[in-house]
Motif scaffolding. Structure first.
Motif, mmCIF file in Angstrom:
data_model
loop_
_atom_site.group_PDB
_atom_site.id
_atom_site.type_symbol
_atom_site.label_atom_id
_atom_site.label_comp_id
_atom_site.label_asym_id
_atom_site.label_seq_id
_atom_site.Cartn_x
_atom_site.Cartn_y
_atom_site.Cartn_z
ATOM 1 N N VAL A 92 49.342 13.460 45.926
ATOM 2 C CA VAL A 92 50.478 12.153 45.700
ATOM 3 C C VAL A 92 49.522 11.275 46.128
ATOM 4 O O VAL A 92 48.993 11.104 47.031
ATOM 5 N N GLY A 93 49.877 10.012 45.108
ATOM 6 C CA GLY A 93 49.142 8.747 45.400
ATOM 7 C C GLY A 93 50.014 7.715 45.862
ATOM 8 O O GLY A 93 51.193 7.454 45.489
ATOM 9 N N ILE A 94 49.874 6.851 46.826
ATOM 10 C CA ILE A 94 50.551 5.678 47.321
ATOM 11 C C ILE A 94 49.693 4.481 47.560
ATOM 12 O O ILE A 94 48.641 4.585 48.055
ATOM 13 N N VAL A 95 50.123 3.278 46.846
ATOM 14 C CA VAL A 95 49.502 2.219 46.724
ATOM 15 C C VAL A 95 49.861 1.543 48.168
ATOM 16 O O VAL A 95 51.128 1.182 48.525
ATOM 17 N N VAL A 96 48.972 1.046 49.134
ATOM 18 C CA VAL A 96 49.327 0.554 50.506
ATOM 19 C C VAL A 96 48.655 -0.907 50.591
ATOM 20 O O VAL A 96 47.546 -1.066 49.895
ATOM 21 N N GLU A 97 49.058 -1.754 51.349
ATOM 22 C CA GLU A 97 48.468 -2.949 51.346
ATOM 23 C C GLU A 97 47.554 -2.879 52.544
ATOM 24 O O GLU A 97 46.501 -3.820 52.486
ATOM 25 N N ALA A 134 56.392 -3.538 47.712
ATOM 26 C CA ALA A 134 56.525 -2.253 47.409
ATOM 27 C C ALA A 134 58.100 -2.301 47.773
ATOM 28 O O ALA A 134 58.723 -3.090 48.283
ATOM 29 N N PRO A 135 58.846 -1.063 46.917
ATOM 30 C CA PRO A 135 60.047 -1.061 46.989
ATOM 31 C C PRO A 135 60.491 -0.616 48.432
ATOM 32 O O PRO A 135 59.916 0.065 48.996
ATOM 33 N N TRP A 136 61.819 -1.188 48.917
ATOM 34 C CA TRP A 136 62.103 -0.907 50.200
ATOM 35 C C TRP A 136 63.495 -0.817 50.184
ATOM 36 O O TRP A 136 64.589 -1.407 50.430
ATOM 37 N N GLU A 137 63.860 0.436 49.418
ATOM 38 C CA GLU A 137 65.469 0.732 48.912
ATOM 39 C C GLU A 137 65.863 1.957 49.641
ATOM 40 O O GLU A 137 64.909 2.971 50.397
ATOM 41 N N PRO A 138 67.244 2.345 49.466
ATOM 42 C CA PRO A 138 67.698 3.380 50.132
ATOM 43 C C PRO A 138 67.135 4.544 49.636
ATOM 44 O O PRO A 138 66.672 4.702 48.448
ATOM 45 N N VAL A 170 57.225 3.910 51.931
ATOM 46 C CA VAL A 170 57.366 5.287 51.256
ATOM 47 C C VAL A 170 58.374 6.229 52.407
ATOM 48 O O VAL A 170 58.270 5.683 53.727
ATOM 49 N N ILE A 171 58.783 6.851 51.985
ATOM 50 C CA ILE A 171 59.944 7.529 52.886
ATOM 51 C C ILE A 171 59.251 9.013 52.964
ATOM 52 O O ILE A 171 58.819 9.735 52.108
ATOM 53 N N VAL A 172 58.860 9.409 54.317
ATOM 54 C CA VAL A 172 58.340 10.453 54.879
ATOM 55 C C VAL A 172 59.312 11.402 55.377
ATOM 56 O O VAL A 172 60.026 10.838 56.342
ATOM 57 N N GLY A 173 59.408 12.636 55.082
ATOM 58 C CA GLY A 173 60.261 13.555 55.500
ATOM 59 C C GLY A 173 59.550 14.580 56.407
ATOM 60 O O GLY A 173 58.471 15.026 56.221
#
Length: 145
Positions: free
Chosen positions: A9-14, A80-84, A136-139
């Motif tokens: 899984v790829g995630i773009v981060v600042e 980055a999205p900061w959504e529910p 990103v949401i981490v479970g």
């Protein structure tokens, strides 16, 4: 065609170093880091002049991987999205861990924030969502019994 496996899984981060610290605190192993760019990267991403740094991290069982990347060029046009949690398309990664409370305590100094509360489903599991790098949401799942 046969699907062989999910690779990563790829995630773009600042902030790449901070994101690496977050996932290492979660229990992942840093496999390596490298700069990325050139014609092949431009073709892959449809971004002209792509310059990025990436890091690959692996789960302790050796099967799951997370690719973190910071894009230096071209710059993003929106944050980055900061959504529910209910928003379609919002990334959510879930990991099985030994103890939700311990994991959250280790992640909190790296910016983790609980999305809701730690919830227990019968006597089967405890589950929490935390916000990680770039929203990103981490479970975090603790199997019980």
């Amino acid at each position: 065609m046969t699907l062989k496996r999910m690779d990563h899984v790829g995630i773009v981060v600042e902030d790449l170093p901070a994101a690496i610290e977050f996932f290492v605190a979660l229990g992942m192993e840093l496999v390596g880091q490298a700069p990325v760019g050139g014609e092949w990267a431009d073709k892959l991403t449809a971004l002209e002049g792509l310059r990025a740094d990436i890091a690959m991290l692996r789960t302790p069982d050796g099967h799951g991987q997370v690719e973190l990347s910071t894009i230096h060029h071209p710059k993003a046009v929106s944050p980055a999205p900061w959504e529910p949690v209910s928003t379609p398309g919002i990334p959510r990664l879930t990991f099985v861990i030994d103890n939700v409370d311990d994991a959250f305590a280790r992640l909190r100094p790296h910016g983790a924030e609980l999305v809701g509360e730690v919830a227990q489903y019968e006597d089967i599991l405890r589950y929490a969502y935390v916000r990680g790098p770039a929203g990103v949401i981490v479970g975090l799942v603790e199997e019980l019994g």
